[in-house]
Design an enzyme around this catalytic site. Sequence first.
Site, PDB file in Angstrom:
ATOM      1  N   ASP A  12       0.975  -1.318  -0.163  1.00  0.00           N
ATOM      2  CA  ASP A  12       0.050   0.036  -0.046  1.00  0.00           C
ATOM      3  C   ASP A  12       0.784   1.393  -0.059  1.00  0.00           C
ATOM      4  O   ASP A  12       0.346   2.365   0.638  1.00  0.00           O
ATOM      5  CB  ASP A  12      -0.843  -0.030   1.242  1.00  0.00           C
ATOM      6  N   LYS A  15       1.665   2.083  -5.068  1.00  0.00           N
ATOM      7  CA  LYS A  15       2.532   1.482  -6.343  1.00  0.00           C
ATOM      8  C   LYS A  15       1.378   1.889  -7.540  1.00  0.00           C
ATOM      9  O   LYS A  15       1.811   1.836  -8.523  1.00  0.00           O
ATOM     10  CB  LYS A  15       2.498   0.086  -6.366  1.00  0.00           C
ATOM     11  N   GLY A  39      -4.633  -4.287  -3.557  1.00  0.00           N
ATOM     12  CA  GLY A  39      -5.528  -3.234  -3.883  1.00  0.00           C
ATOM     13  C   GLY A  39      -4.726  -2.020  -4.415  1.00  0.00           C
ATOM     14  O   GLY A  39      -4.190  -1.313  -3.531  1.00  0.00           O
ATOM     15  N   HIS A  40      -4.688  -1.870  -5.528  1.00  0.00           N
ATOM     16  CA  HIS A  40      -3.937  -0.682  -6.259  1.00  0.00           C
ATOM     17  C   HIS A  40      -4.950   0.495  -6.702  1.00  0.00           C
ATOM     18  O   HIS A  40      -5.861   0.324  -7.477  1.00  0.00           O
ATOM     19  CB  HIS A  40      -2.930  -1.261  -7.243  1.00  0.00           C
ATOM     20  N   GLN A 222       1.997  -5.910  -3.190  1.00  0.00           N
ATOM     21  CA  GLN A 222       2.531  -6.194  -1.746  1.00  0.00           C
ATOM     22  C   GLN A 222       3.913  -5.236  -1.604  1.00  0.00           C
ATOM     23  O   GLN A 222       3.899  -4.404  -2.250  1.00  0.00           O
ATOM     24  CB  GLN A 222       2.716  -7.572  -1.265  1.00  0.00           C
TER      25      GLN A 222
HETATM   26  P1  GDP Z   1      -0.671   0.377  -3.470  1.00  0.00           P
HETATM   27  O1  GDP Z   1      -1.249  -0.970  -3.013  1.00  0.00           O
HETATM   28  O2  GDP Z   1       0.670   0.380  -3.363  1.00  0.00           O
HETATM   29  O3  GDP Z   1      -1.066   0.792  -4.986  1.00  0.00           O
HETATM   30  O4  GDP Z   1      -1.298   1.496  -2.712  1.00  0.00           O
HETATM   31  P2  GDP Z   1      -2.982   1.666  -2.387  1.00  0.00           P
HETATM   32  O5  GDP Z   1      -3.579   2.000  -3.524  1.00  0.00           O
HETATM   33  O6  GDP Z   1      -3.382   0.600  -1.478  1.00  0.00           O
HETATM   34  O7  GDP Z   1      -2.861   2.771  -1.046  1.00  0.00           O
HETATM   35  C1  GDP Z   1      -2.226   3.940  -1.602  1.00  0.00           C
HETATM   36  C2  GDP Z   1      -3.460   4.938  -1.013  1.00  0.00           C
HETATM   37  O8  GDP Z   1      -2.850   6.192  -1.097  1.00  0.00           O
HETATM   38  C3  GDP Z   1      -4.396   5.268  -2.181  1.00  0.00           C
HETATM   39  O9  GDP Z   1      -5.761   5.328  -1.527  1.00  0.00           O
HETATM   40  C4  GDP Z   1      -3.911   6.259  -2.993  1.00  0.00           C
HETATM   41  O10 GDP Z   1      -5.079   6.993  -3.915  1.00  0.00           O
HETATM   42  C5  GDP Z   1      -3.641   7.208  -2.089  1.00  0.00           C
HETATM   43  N1  GDP Z   1      -2.372   7.958  -2.294  1.00  0.00           N
HETATM   44  C6  GDP Z   1      -1.226   7.789  -3.485  1.00  0.00           C
HETATM   45  N2  GDP Z   1      -0.506   8.702  -3.298  1.00  0.00           N
HETATM   46  C7  GDP Z   1      -1.034   9.495  -2.613  1.00  0.00           C
HETATM   47  C8  GDP Z   1      -0.475  10.951  -2.088  1.00  0.00           C
HETATM   48  O11 GDP Z   1       0.587  11.323  -2.281  1.00  0.00           O
HETATM   49  N3  GDP Z   1      -1.156  11.403  -1.114  1.00  0.00           N
HETATM   50  C9  GDP Z   1      -2.211  11.056  -0.635  1.00  0.00           C
HETATM   51  N4  GDP Z   1      -2.947  11.614   0.447  1.00  0.00           N
HETATM   52  N5  GDP Z   1      -3.017   9.985  -0.857  1.00  0.00           N
HETATM   53  C10 GDP Z   1      -2.202   9.229  -1.948  1.00  0.00           C
HETATM   54  P1  IMO Z   2      -0.854  -4.241  -2.246  1.00  0.00           P
HETATM   55  O1  IMO Z   2      -0.618  -4.813  -3.584  1.00  0.00           O
HETATM   56  C1  IMO Z   2      -0.941  -4.676   2.229  1.00  0.00           C
HETATM   57  C2  IMO Z   2      -0.962  -8.685   3.896  1.00  0.00           C
HETATM   58  C3  IMO Z   2      -2.455  -9.109   4.619  1.00  0.00           C
HETATM   59  C4  IMO Z   2      -1.574 -10.034   5.572  1.00  0.00           C
HETATM   60  C5  IMO Z   2      -0.662 -10.706   4.675  1.00  0.00           C
HETATM   61  C6  IMO Z   2      -0.927 -11.928   4.201  1.00  0.00           C
HETATM   62  O2  IMO Z   2      -2.274  -3.434  -2.362  1.00  0.00           O
HETATM   63  O3  IMO Z   2       0.130  -3.358  -1.488  1.00  0.00           O
HETATM   64  P2  IMO Z   2      -2.356 -12.870   2.221  1.00  0.00           P
HETATM   65  O4  IMO Z   2      -3.943 -12.588   2.005  1.00  0.00           O
HETATM   66  O5  IMO Z   2      -1.635 -12.165   1.031  1.00  0.00           O
HETATM   67  O6  IMO Z   2      -2.097 -14.167   2.427  1.00  0.00           O
HETATM   68  O7  IMO Z   2      -2.080 -12.127   3.427  1.00  0.00           O
HETATM   69  O8  IMO Z   2      -0.232  -9.865   3.830  1.00  0.00           O
HETATM   70  N1  IMO Z   2      -1.210  -8.001   2.436  1.00  0.00           N
HETATM   71  C7  IMO Z   2      -1.181  -6.825   1.926  1.00  0.00           C
HETATM   72  N2  IMO Z   2      -1.047  -5.764   2.796  1.00  0.00           N
HETATM   73  N3  IMO Z   2      -0.941  -4.534   0.718  1.00  0.00           N
HETATM   74  C8  IMO Z   2      -1.226  -5.438   0.259  1.00  0.00           C
HETATM   75  O9  IMO Z   2      -1.253  -5.532  -1.261  1.00  0.00           O
HETATM   76  C9  IMO Z   2      -1.351  -6.700   0.694  1.00  0.00           C
HETATM   77  N4  IMO Z   2      -1.354  -8.248   0.316  1.00  0.00           N
HETATM   78  C10 IMO Z   2      -1.343  -8.946   1.114  1.00  0.00           C
HETATM   79  O10 IMO Z   2      -2.968  -8.019   5.114  1.00  0.00           O
HETATM   80  O11 IMO Z   2      -0.979  -9.175   6.608  1.00  0.00           O
HETATM   81 MG    MG Z   3      -2.789  -1.476  -1.732  1.00  0.00          MG
END
Ligand code: GDP
Ligand code: IMO
Ligand code: MG
Length: 422
Positions: A12, A15, A39-40, A222
């Site tokens: 999270d 990416k 979840g991206h 991840q």
């Molecule tokens: P990922 O799994 O690495 O793709 O990241 P996620 O999408 O799960 O989580 C990142 C969250 O931060 C998302 O809700 C993005 O919309 C948000 N986000 C990304 N860059 C920024 C930023 O610079 N500032 C803020 N406030 N939110 C951001």
């Molecule tokens: P993105 O790509 C954050 C965490 C779960 C748990 C552990 C194992 O959005 O960054 P699993 O279901 O993979 O066996 O769970 O890994 N986890 C993540 N945490 N971002 C993710 O993906 C994750 N994918 C798995 O919360 O701790």
């Molecule tokens: Mg994510």
Amino acid sequence: MNTIVVGTQWGDEGKGKVIDILSEKADFIVRYQGGNNAGHTVVVDGKEYIFHLIPSGILHKGKVCCIGNGVVVDPQVLLQEIKGLEKAGIRIDGRLKISSLAHVILPYHKILDQLRETKRAHKIGTTGRGIGPSYADKTIRCGIRMADLLNRRVLREKLKDNLREKNEIFKKVYAHPGFDFSRIYEEYLDYGRALSRYISNCALLLNRAVALKKDILFEGAQGTFLDIDFGTYPFVTSSSATAGGACIGTGVSPVLMDKVIGVAKAYTTRVGEGPFPTEFLPPFAEMMRDRGNEFGATTGRPRRCGWFDSVMARYAVLINGIKELAIMKMDVLDGLKKIEICVAYKYKGKKFREFPDDWEVLTRAKPVYKSVPGWEKAPGRSQGFARLHPNAKSYLRRLEDLLGAKISMVSVGSSRAETIII
Ligand code: GDP
Ligand code: IMO
Ligand code: MG
């Protein structure tokens, strides 16, 4: 140019946003591991898109997006994702490719994932999406792959064989009634029919693209500390999230990779259980979670939040061969008087400057912090590094020094426009 984008923390990091931005200049975008545990999130013109399996590059017209052999695919989730994108007016046909070698998540994987969690004394806090059990089947060599969904005879044989063993285990170990062959068989044949036009040999496709000097982005899911080998085992996911996974998960050789970009939040978060040395204490933890809107994009669970941990991030730079960094969510630190950066851990009078392998140290060590002054939001900062608040600039310079990598992107908001390219 072949570029790997990898998370440097516990996932999270942002990416999805980085991939979306880099996709503009890429021809192919490839997911190499994980499944719909990911979840991206991408925000474009105020609209939020959440991707679980399809690379976020799909939002860019004409780009080819692949789901590599290293990914585990829940076909139902994938079909929903395709439908959602089509509804939003995004054309998928001819642009989505799924490796025929990617493993499939079956109903028994999901149920087993959840049952195991309820039985465990120390829960991992998995997403319950069947990721671990599906990778386990791949490794013990009874997995079902995307290509198998296109061949009735092979699917029948493999599924029958699996259910014979698994139903016994479900009944005897978990007091679960087990699974009906015909239902799963018909359901997954349907998925195969619906997805057949996307399934192909992606390794061949990508290597041909390399030969034609196309630009390929390899999208990690991840993060480094959720990696099956280098993460905080056993509180990890079941795949190789680190840069090496990009080769295994796509069939593109390590000698063809040009660059690895590490994505880090300006602080740290983690969803699920496991050690987290720099974790905030309440009530600061709740305040930062609200400011950063730190709730999981897949499960909606609140994310645990903490200060930036340079011991971890430096290790991620090393393991992944990161030369460039994208620092995300700088805006979330706006308005804090003082910001801490963890530069070492301390345990039983000993200082640890490197990420410890010893579980006792990792779970009990106290972080050693360096304090730096905070900043207020600077006007026009999205327009360039120079316009950031001086304290924000020095925070970033400090991170560069500690990590030994250059920052090439700074994100100050979730939208595309709120991005500084250096
Ligand atoms: P990922 O799994 O690495 O793709 O990241 P996620 O999408 O799960 O989580 C990142 C969250 O931060 C998302 O809700 C993005 O919309 C948000 N986000 C990304 N860059 C920024 C930023 O610079 N500032 C803020 N406030 N939110 C951001
Ligand atoms: P993105 O790509 C954050 C965490 C779960 C748990 C552990 C194992 O959005 O960054 P699993 O279901 O993979 O066996 O769970 O890994 N986890 C993540 N945490 N971002 C993710 O993906 C994750 N994918 C798995 O919360 O701790
Ligand atoms: Mg994510």
